[in-house]
Design an enzyme around this catalytic site. Structure first.
Site, PDB file in Angstrom:
ATOM      1  N   THR B 139       0.826  -1.211   0.000  1.00  0.00           N
ATOM      2  CA  THR B 139       0.000   0.000   0.000  1.00  0.00           C
ATOM      3  C   THR B 139       0.860   1.261   0.000  1.00  0.00           C
ATOM      4  O   THR B 139       1.886   1.315   0.666  1.00  0.00           O
ATOM      5  CB  THR B 139      -0.889   0.002   1.251  1.00  0.00           C
ATOM      6  OG1 THR B 139      -1.569  -1.239   1.294  1.00  0.00           O
ATOM      7  CG2 THR B 139      -1.888   1.126   1.232  1.00  0.00           C
ATOM      8  N   GLU B 421      -5.970  -5.150   3.420  1.00  0.00           N
ATOM      9  CA  GLU B 421      -6.088  -6.267   2.465  1.00  0.00           C
ATOM     10  C   GLU B 421      -7.287  -6.085   1.543  1.00  0.00           C
ATOM     11  O   GLU B 421      -7.957  -7.046   1.183  1.00  0.00           O
ATOM     12  CB  GLU B 421      -6.176  -7.616   3.201  1.00  0.00           C
ATOM     13  CG  GLU B 421      -4.977  -7.965   4.032  1.00  0.00           C
ATOM     14  CD  GLU B 421      -3.661  -7.815   3.288  1.00  0.00           C
ATOM     15  OE1 GLU B 421      -3.601  -8.186   2.115  1.00  0.00           O
ATOM     16  OE2 GLU B 421      -2.710  -7.293   3.902  1.00  0.00           O
TER      17      GLU B 421
END
Lengths: 214, 438
Positions: B139, B421
């Site tokens: 990320t 996630e």
């Protein structure tokens, strides 16, 4: 939906999209199998409905991207209904493998409660899908209330079955021995603010304020 | 024992131990779990004061101390079965997140699933022994679930046979990975690979972040903690800026995709393979969601039989609050949900295992279904669990607001599962895409 439209038969969790799943008997709220069927029909209707919505947008000249964006909320609802069906179905299937009759009975009640509660929470979807009418919804609510009452006495043993020790639970309120109030008082007494009877900030800030002439 | 709760346990309609065994997956598993929990709970090194009384830095310090003790004990006790390690770790941290979560849950599985034999030989043993402590840096500050939008670049230089890694903008800075801030000395970094002037898409690279002796960041690595958060206070979620960081060609994970010495790129057999570890984690999240709700329900239901409130009949004692239908309506469906989610957790894990075995045998046909199912169920369960914990908190009245209840911590530690996630709405839309294709 695309594959079904081309005459391909689906397998697994998306089997409900096959045409053979039409014409199910009316909902029987006492039967877990019937409730699983209701979740299946709701998912089938919602997925097909959103697919038709997409198609009609495309027919009106919208691009794929625009059509998709215009249906996002419905697409999420359709996915949720699919997941909800998979969860209910898996729970019901799990019951079949339980050997111990006492365990099977209590888990069956929980599965029943889970399904009925899901229907009351999403009654609009079930009604829209034609799975449920007002009268049946009333029946569902009635059986739900009965189940709540009958499971009330089993609630603590059902949490005990998770077998989470006090250390693992790390909760004063959830202690196994139920001696909540003594423990709550002891916990508060050990808080850092209670290290001394008079906190240092009193001498630093409050005392000068109180001595000052406003 | 409180007389009210004692009475609740008199003559249940079922064998509690039998249900425990069923949930654990067998009597022997229950026994093993209890053995491992006892090892932790009887270890004086694992005793601690209530964590709510610690600062963020104090909590991190406490968590790292436990991590070190845990790793030593895992070695000393000779625990090698991943299930044993997982149970032991859960017992040490009482189900809370820890700074080694991404090392154990993502870095090591990533090596096992995506590394070549040579890479495994080089990295796995040191990682298993915690000389290498890894994390998973995917990320970015400005990019999350949409992986194709990630900006970090890995440019292959055939002259030196190295990749040059960069986070070219502020939004490209890696953001949030657990353990990245202060703990990890390596990371699997997801970056857009450029070779022979062409972008080949997202690939995974092992990047050393810190010196193995001094733990100081290496040249070109700017790394730190992202600061206080809503929860997850035991974990050093971090940021990472890469400035012309050179790594050898052999540090790209090349089990599936490959870059040859001259820069020729060999595509993986399926694009979905790059997401294998994420799918694995999503399956774990579903199981973990059920455990969190089990804790919240245990707290709220036990308290609801101890707590008495109001007076229905003059002169009579106050009723237990669980006798009120409203309380039953709040808590019992959540109790049923916990059981439902336990079984669906098992289901997704089995599905992952089965399909992974097919992938190992070269069959990629079920990857789409696995991807869609794990994404949808991860979103479905975590949304309900986070809302459910909050319902349990409110079912405990004013005391639910106290950290003593354990419920605020359960809530703040489970809330991120709706976004990590894969953000839940995006996950649901991935499932929708699969359903539309069907």
């Amino acid at each position: 939906v695309g594959l079904v439209r081309n005459g391909i038969l689906l397998e697994g969790n998306v089997m409900y999209l096959n045409p053979a799943f039409d014409n199910r008997p009316r909902l029987d709220p006492q039967s877990v199998a019937s409730l699983v069927g209701a979740f299946c029909d709701r998912a089938s209707w919602m997925v097909t409905h959103v697919s038709q919505g997409l198609q009609s947008q495309l027919n009106c000249g919208k691009s794929q991207k625009e059509a998709w964006n215009n249906m996002l909320v419905e697409l999420v609802r359709a996915s949720e209904s699919h997941c909800h069906y998979v969860v209910v179905k898996t729970f019901a299937e799990e019951l079949e493998g339980v050997q111990d009759s006492g365990s099977r009975a209590i888990l069956s009640s929980l599965c029943h409660l889970y399904a009925l509660h899901g229907i009351t929470q999403h009654s609009g979807d079930f009604m829209q899908a034609g799975v449920l009418n007002g009268e049946e919804l009333e029946q569902v609510s009635k059986i739900l209330r009965t189940l709540l009452s009958s499971l009330r006495r089993q609630a603590v043993p059902l949490t005990d079955a998770f077998d989470i020790s006090d250390v693992q639970l790390s909760s004063v309120l959830g202690r196994h021995d139920g001696n909540v109030y003594n423990a709550l008082y002891a916990w508060a007494r050990t808080a850092p603010l209670n290290k001394s009877q008079v906190h240092e900030s009193y001498d630093k800030y409050m005392k000068p304020l109180q001595k000052s002439k406003l | 024992m409180n007389p009210d709760i004692k009475k609740e346990r008199e003559g249940p309609a079922f064998d509690v131990e039998a249900v425990t065994n069923l949930l654990d997956g067998g009597r022997d598993v229950t026994e093993r779990r209890r053995q491992l929990e006892a090892l932790v709970e009887n270890d004086p090194e694992f005793l601690s004061q209530p964590l709510s009384f610690l600062s963020q830095s104090g909590r991190y310090d406490h968590a790292i101390k436990r991590c070190a003790r845990m790793i030593q004990q895992i070695k000393k006790l000779g625990l090698t079965d991943p299930k044993d390690i997982s149970l032991y770790k859960r017992a040490v941290f009482c189900g809370r997140p820890c700074p080694l979560d991404l090392h154990l849950g993502m870095f090591l599985p990533m090596l096992l699933n995506q590394a070549t034999e040579d890479q495994l030989e080089h990295f796995f043993l040191p990682a298993w022994q915690c000389q290498i402590i890894g994390t998973y840096a995917q990320t970015e500050m400005g990019h999350g679930t949409f992986l194709r939008g990630l900006e970090t670049t890995a440019l292959y230089d055939p002259r030196t046979q190295e990749f040059v890694l960069n986070t070219p903008t502020v939004t490209a800075i890696k953001w949030w990975p657990g353990g990245l801030g202060k703990t990890a000395n390596h990371a699997v970094v997801l970056a857009q690979l450029y070779t022979k002037g062409t972008c080949q898409g997202l690939n995974a690279f092992i990047v050393q972040l810190r010196d193995l002796e001094t733990h100081a960041p290496l040249p070109g690595i700017i790394v730190g903690d992202i600061g206080p958060k809503f929860g997850f206070n035991d974990v050093d979620n971090g940021f990472l800026k890469l400035e012309n960081v050179r790594i050898p060609r052999t540090n790209m994970l090349m089990k599936f995709a490959k870059v040859e010495e001259d820069g020729t790129y060999i595509r993986p057999p399926s694009d979905k393979l790059a997401y294998g570890t994420m799918v694995f984690i999503r399956a774990l999240i579903v199981s973990e969601a059920s455990y969190v709700l089990a804790k919240a329900c245990t707290i709220a239901i036990r308290y609801s039989v101890v707590r008495r409130q109001s007076q229905q009949t003059p002169g009579a004692p106050e009723p237990q609050i669980l006798d009120y239908q409203t309380q039953q309506h709040k808590l019992l469906p959540l109790l049923a949900t916990t059981y439902a989610f336990h079984f669906i957790g098992n289901y997704v894990s089995k599905m992952y295992q089965n399909i992974s075995e097919s992938v190992d045998a070269g069959n990629y046909s079920q990857l789409n279904e696995l991807h869609a199912t794990s994404a949808g169920l991860k979103a479905f369960t975590t949304w309900i669990v986070v809302a459910g914990v909050e319902t349990c908190r409110m079912a405990c009245g004013g005391h639910g607001f106290s950290c003593a209840s354990g419920l605020p911590e359960l809530y703040t530690n489970s809330a991120p599962s709706c976004t990590y996630e894969g953000e839940n709405t995006v996950m649901m839309l991935q499932t929708a895409r699969y359903l539309m294709k069907c």
